[in-house]
Design an enzyme around this catalytic site. Structure first.
Site, PDB file in Angstrom:
ATOM      1  CD  GLU A  16      -6.818 -10.879  -3.641  1.00  0.00           C
ATOM      2  OE1 GLU A  16      -5.742 -11.461  -3.817  1.00  0.00           O
ATOM      3  OE2 GLU A  16      -7.292 -10.057  -4.446  1.00  0.00           O
ATOM      4  CE  LYS A  65      -3.467  -1.416   0.783  1.00  0.00           C
ATOM      5  NZ  LYS A  65      -2.144  -1.172   1.372  1.00  0.00           N
ATOM      6  CE  LYS A 120      -7.157  -7.324  -6.053  1.00  0.00           C
ATOM      7  NZ  LYS A 120      -6.053  -8.234  -6.422  1.00  0.00           N
ATOM      8  CB  CYS A 145      18.428   5.275  42.742  1.00  0.00           C
ATOM      9  SG  CYS A 145      16.709   4.789  43.023  1.00  0.00           S
TER      10      CYS A 145
END
Length: 669
Positions: A112, A114, A286, A404
């Site tokens: 799956e 995460k 798992k 600048c």
């Protein structure tokens, strides 16, 4: 209407609205128009206001609480919410597989994504959502029920008896995160560092109206306590049952029987995770069998039947040692952080963008600060946070200059702009950048006049304007370092050849603000000659399809500058073509030539387009999108968080465009 009839009507509206919400937020297949939903919602509000005693606990109007909480109540998890052990290398996953197979020879794994968010638990009593909590330390969390009710993908009612605790992850989609930080930037509030922090902060608001405004979402993936536990034999059956109950589960999970397949899945998402509309920080693996999970058991902290593979870090901590300024061809002054070099996502980084003065002020950047970098797929990552708690008192506040850095002219804020800008048309930095743009591939395409050579010629006072390029002298070029007979001849031939370019190349090369390659082609195809374009009115230009008001105003302003008219007259005298030679207008509008016969690879996350939209644009312009980088690849378009494809392109010296270059080439700046 009787109370019974009112009750029936309220029930009917609640069921209908909840069904519509489920279709929209969970199934992503809405059947009702927004205006139809809103009409029914207003009907329900009116009835509930008139008959508050008939208001149902699972009514969609119950999602946002009326009064802020004073504090969060502690919640004890009856079944501990264990964290997972981490894997950082493939060898860690192989070790995990070996340990599991000491108990079973044949194993199925569920992989799956995460989700990078906040772990949550949802408790339902006889089908009604009664409590939501954070994971906390795994045993004691906090009651955030009111905030979780604001998440439309969490059902307020399910078809399940008894008590059931469902577990998952709350997260903030990327789009919600970007909008949140945009609003915070406008309000001069501290930006969230990442979607995970934003989601956690949103769910820990005492006022649920704030949480509601953050547009969070969830994916559910398991159970805690469950009185009427169904006899599911596998984790995959549990995931399917959660979906049947109306919970939103992540559709990207897969089942594998070999660890090699798991590694392939991990490698795929390591490369492609940036295409998702939400953040993930790894892959959870798992054991699928519930019986084997039980046999494997837990350590004191982690289950032995699951492991989380963590992606390589794309954030890093380092010290900001200085701030340098650069001036672009349109005069915008951009600050860049100089850093102690640090390894991030596989590359050493010593510089990072600070964007503009407002961002420096908002971040409160000081020389000597410890900062967090985030790599966004660019060569130069960005500073996303200052670690103020590590300040020693020796840090020096940084103030943007008033003049600048290249020409000492006053810097100004133009109305409606965030950036500081130098308005001096003779600013050497702008002139140099303008020359580099003029000779670039998308513009006049003068081979041999790369950035280094342009800077060398400018510093040697051989060129200071576009016209000077066409007056370069061979004998003088031969006196320069790294300029041999052959390279000088090739350069002069390329310069001479560029004189015959079609008009759109010149228009784009002039560097008119807001006019990219495509807009330049449209202007050239419509007006045919530079004289016709010079004589065109604002109304004539803005009437052209795909040329908007800002673009038209920019063209008129630029072409009416006296020095521009002088430049164009000078270029005419030097023999530069001022006529359109491209395809007929109807062919141009088909966009069929820009990427003709080119193989293009997309990598990383694009912010302006989805991957599908970018692919459609490329194919419409005659190109082919391929999945891997090889020596036959013509262009790699690299978005944020580009991975191995970017590195392969660098290795093979394939041309790399960032998203801005892609937009300029296909749509105009």
């Amino acid at each position: 209407m009787t109370n019974e009839k009112i009750k029936e009507k309220i029930n009917e509206l609640v069921e209908q609205l909840n069904r519509y919400a489920h279709e929209y937020y969970v199934l992503d297949s809405p059947t009702a128009l927004d205006q139809d939903y809103d009409k029914l919602y207003q009907q329900l509000i009116k009835l509930e206001e008139e008959y508050p005693e008939l208001r149902l606990s699972h009514s969609p109007t119950m999602r946002v609480g009326d009064a802020p909480l004073s504090e969060f109540v502690k919640v004890e998890h009856k079944v501990p919410m264990f964290s997972l052990g981490n894997a950082f290398l493939e060898s860690d996953l192989l070790d995990f597989d070996r340990r599991v197979k000491e108990r079973a020879t044949e194993v199925e794994y569920i992989c799956e994504l995460k989700i990078d968010g906040l772990a949550i638990s949802l408790t339902y009593e006889n089908g009604y959502f009664v409590q939501g909590a954070t994971r906390g330390d795994g045993r004691i969390g906090e009651d955030i029920t009111a905030n979780l009710k604001t998440i439309n993908s969490i059902p307020l009612k399910i078809n399940e008896i008894g008590s059931i605790e469902v577990r998952g992850e709350a997260y903030m989609p990327k789009e919600s995160f970007e909008k949140l930080n945009e609003n915070r930037l406008k309000n001069e509030e501290q930006l969230f560092a990442n979607p995970r922090n934003a989601a956690a902060g949103s769910l820990r608001q005492l006022d649920s109206k704030i949480a509601d405004s953050r547009h969070l979402d969830v994916f559910m993936f398991g159970y805690g306590e469950w009185e009427a536990n169904k006899s599911h034999a596998s984790h995959s059956e549990r995931l399917n049952y959660l979906s049947e109950l109306g919970f939103k589960t992540n559709p990207e999970w897969q089942k594998f029987s070999q660890i090699e397949e798991v590694l392939n899945y991990v490698n795929y998402w390591t490369e492609n995770r940036h295409e998702l509309p939400y953040e993930i920080d790894g892959i959870v693996i798992k054991v699928n069998s519930i019986a084997l999970q039980t046999e494997l058991g837990h350590t004191a902290r982690n289950p032995r039947w699951a492991i989380a593979y963590k992606f390589p870090a794309v954030e890093a901590k380092t010290t900001l040692t200085d701030v340098e300024l650069s001036v672009g061809r349109t005069g915008v002054v951009t600050p860049t952080a100089v850093l102690d070099p640090v390894l991030i996502d596989g590359s050493i980084v010593g510089r990072a963008t600070l964007h503009n003065a407002d961002q420096i002020k908002l971040l409160d950047v000081r020389i000597g600060d410890k900062v967090i970098l985030k790599k966004a797929g660019d060569i130069i990552p960005k500073v996303v946070r200052v670690i103020k708690e590590e300040r020693t008192g020796n840090e020096v506040a940084y103030e943007m200059p008033k003049t600048c850095p290249a020409c000492d002219s006053e810097l100004v804020h133009l109305e409606g702009e965030v950036a500081l800008r130098c308005l001096n048309p003779d600013c050497p930095a702008q002139l140099k950048e303008g020359l580099i743009h003029f000779v670039s591939r998308e513009a006049m395409d003068i081979r041999g006049l790369g950035e280094r050579v342009v800077e060398q010629l400018y510093d040697e006072s051989l060129i200071s304007s576009i016209a000077d390029i066409y007056k370069l002298d061979k004998s003088r070029l031969l006196t320069l370092e790294r300029m041999g007979e052959k390279s000088v001849n090739n350069l002069l031939e390329a310069i001479e050849s560029s004189k015959t370019n079609s008009l759109e190349k010149l228009i784009f090369g002039l560097g008119i603000r807001h006019i990219g390659a495509k807009a330049a082609s449209i202007l050239a195809a419509n007006f045919k000659t530079i004289d016709h374009l010079l004589g065109a009115s604002y109304e004539e230009i803005v009437s052209i399809d795909e040329i908007g008001e800002i673009m038209a105003a920019s063209v008129i302003k630029y072409l009416n500058e006296p020095h521009v008219k002088e430049l164009i007259a000078h270029l005419k005298e030097l023999g530069i073509n001022m006529t359109y030679k491209g395809p007929a207008l109807e062919t141009l509008e088909d966009d069929s030539l820009l990427f003709a016969s080119k193989r293009i690879v997309l990598t990383g996350k694009l912010t302006h387009y989805t991957r599908r939209e970018a692919k459609e644009i490329i194919e419409r312009l005659g190109g082919e999108v391929t999945s891997s980088v090889s020596k036959n690849t013509d262009i790699v378009v690299a978005g944020e968080d580009s991975g191995s494809k970017y590195d392969q392109a660098v290795k093979l010296e394939v041309e790399i465009w960032d998203e801005e270059s892609f937009i300029k080439a296909t749509e105009g700046e």
